[in-house]
Design an enzyme around this catalytic site. Sequence first.
Site, short mmCIF file in Angstrom:
data_model
loop_
_atom_site.label_atom_id
_atom_site.label_comp_id
_atom_site.label_asym_id
_atom_site.label_seq_id
_atom_site.Cartn_x
_atom_site.Cartn_y
_atom_site.Cartn_z
N SER A 76 14.58 2.63 69.32
CA SER A 76 15.73 3.14 68.58
C SER A 76 15.55 4.59 68.16
CB SER A 76 15.96 2.31 67.31
OG SER A 76 16.14 0.96 67.63
N1 SAH Z 1 11.77 -2.43 67.92
C1 SAH Z 1 11.56 -1.86 69.23
C2 SAH Z 1 12.83 -1.62 70.02
C3 SAH Z 1 13.55 -2.83 70.30
S1 SAH Z 1 14.56 -2.89 71.74
C4 SAH Z 1 10.75 -0.58 69.17
O1 SAH Z 1 10.42 -0.12 68.09
O2 SAH Z 1 10.43 -0.06 70.25
C5 SAH Z 1 14.88 -4.62 71.59
C6 SAH Z 1 13.74 -5.49 72.04
O3 SAH Z 1 14.08 -6.83 71.73
C7 SAH Z 1 13.52 -5.43 73.54
O4 SAH Z 1 12.18 -5.13 73.81
C8 SAH Z 1 13.90 -6.83 74.00
O5 SAH Z 1 13.16 -7.28 75.11
C9 SAH Z 1 13.60 -7.66 72.76
N2 SAH Z 1 14.29 -8.96 72.68
C10 SAH Z 1 15.54 -9.26 73.14
N3 SAH Z 1 15.82 -10.55 72.87
C11 SAH Z 1 14.74 -11.08 72.24
C12 SAH Z 1 14.43 -12.37 71.71
N4 SAH Z 1 15.28 -13.39 71.80
N5 SAH Z 1 13.23 -12.54 71.11
C13 SAH Z 1 12.33 -11.52 71.04
N6 SAH Z 1 12.57 -10.28 71.52
C14 SAH Z 1 13.76 -10.06 72.12
#
Ligand code: SAH
Length: 228
Positions: A76
């Site tokens: 983000s």
């Molecule tokens: N917090 C992260 C960015 C998140 S992007 C950072 O600091 O880099 C969103 C992330 O959520 C992605 O990596 C995606 O694979 C993950 N995601 C999506 N659905 C999910 C789920 N059901 N459980 C766990 N992770 C999930």
Amino acid sequence: MTADAQHDYAAQRRQMVEEIARMARDARSETGRAVLGERTMAAMAKVPRHLFVASGQADSAYHNRPLAIGLGQTISQPFIVALMTDLMEIKPADRVLEIGTGSGYQAAVLAELAGTVYTIEIIEPLGREAAGRFKALGYRNIISRIGDGHRGWAEHAPFDAIMVTAATGDVPPALIEQLKPGGRLVIPIGSQPGVQTLYLIRKEADGKVTRQAVLAVRFVPLTGGPGR
Ligand code: SAH
């Protein structure tokens, strides 16, 4: 890395923090907070964001923009990381859960403020890579695992605060259950891509749940789901 390059990243980080402060002021009518907390800003000034992005992107790491982290996922925008962190109002002994580890950057920011951070990632290579970064950077208070965050992490519940960093149509019920009374949950809600609202959800001491819309945001979708 040379000492000069290190120094340069620290300077870039200070500029990023100034830019976050500017954006916080500009967004105050929506978010209701013109200034983010000192502890939040200190954590943003400390975590080496350039070590959480692909090596080719290190020079863009401190721009106030989201960045691709591979496999269709994004880290983000720093302002959003700071705002979401601030909304959690973390205290030093808190146990925090994050859903969507991604690069691990947000978890590292949380780990600067909380006692322990538990973080779950559904895409195995991303989760593994993030775990490697936590180890290399000495974040011993981050416990990570691969899995579907819809069910939360019952073994370590209840949590003082929970953050979801992917968008969903509604709050997974397990996350509300795993929140302590008095706890806070920050989550982007909205089922259409690009049309989501960041919510601050509070579980009151009597268990009553309230929600407050904070800001229009854009996140990748939360995948998986209750049936998996
Ligand atoms: N917090 C992260 C960015 C998140 S992007 C950072 O600091 O880099 C969103 C992330 O959520 C992605 O990596 C995606 O694979 C993950 N995601 C999506 N659905 C999910 C789920 N059901 N459980 C766990 N992770 C999930």
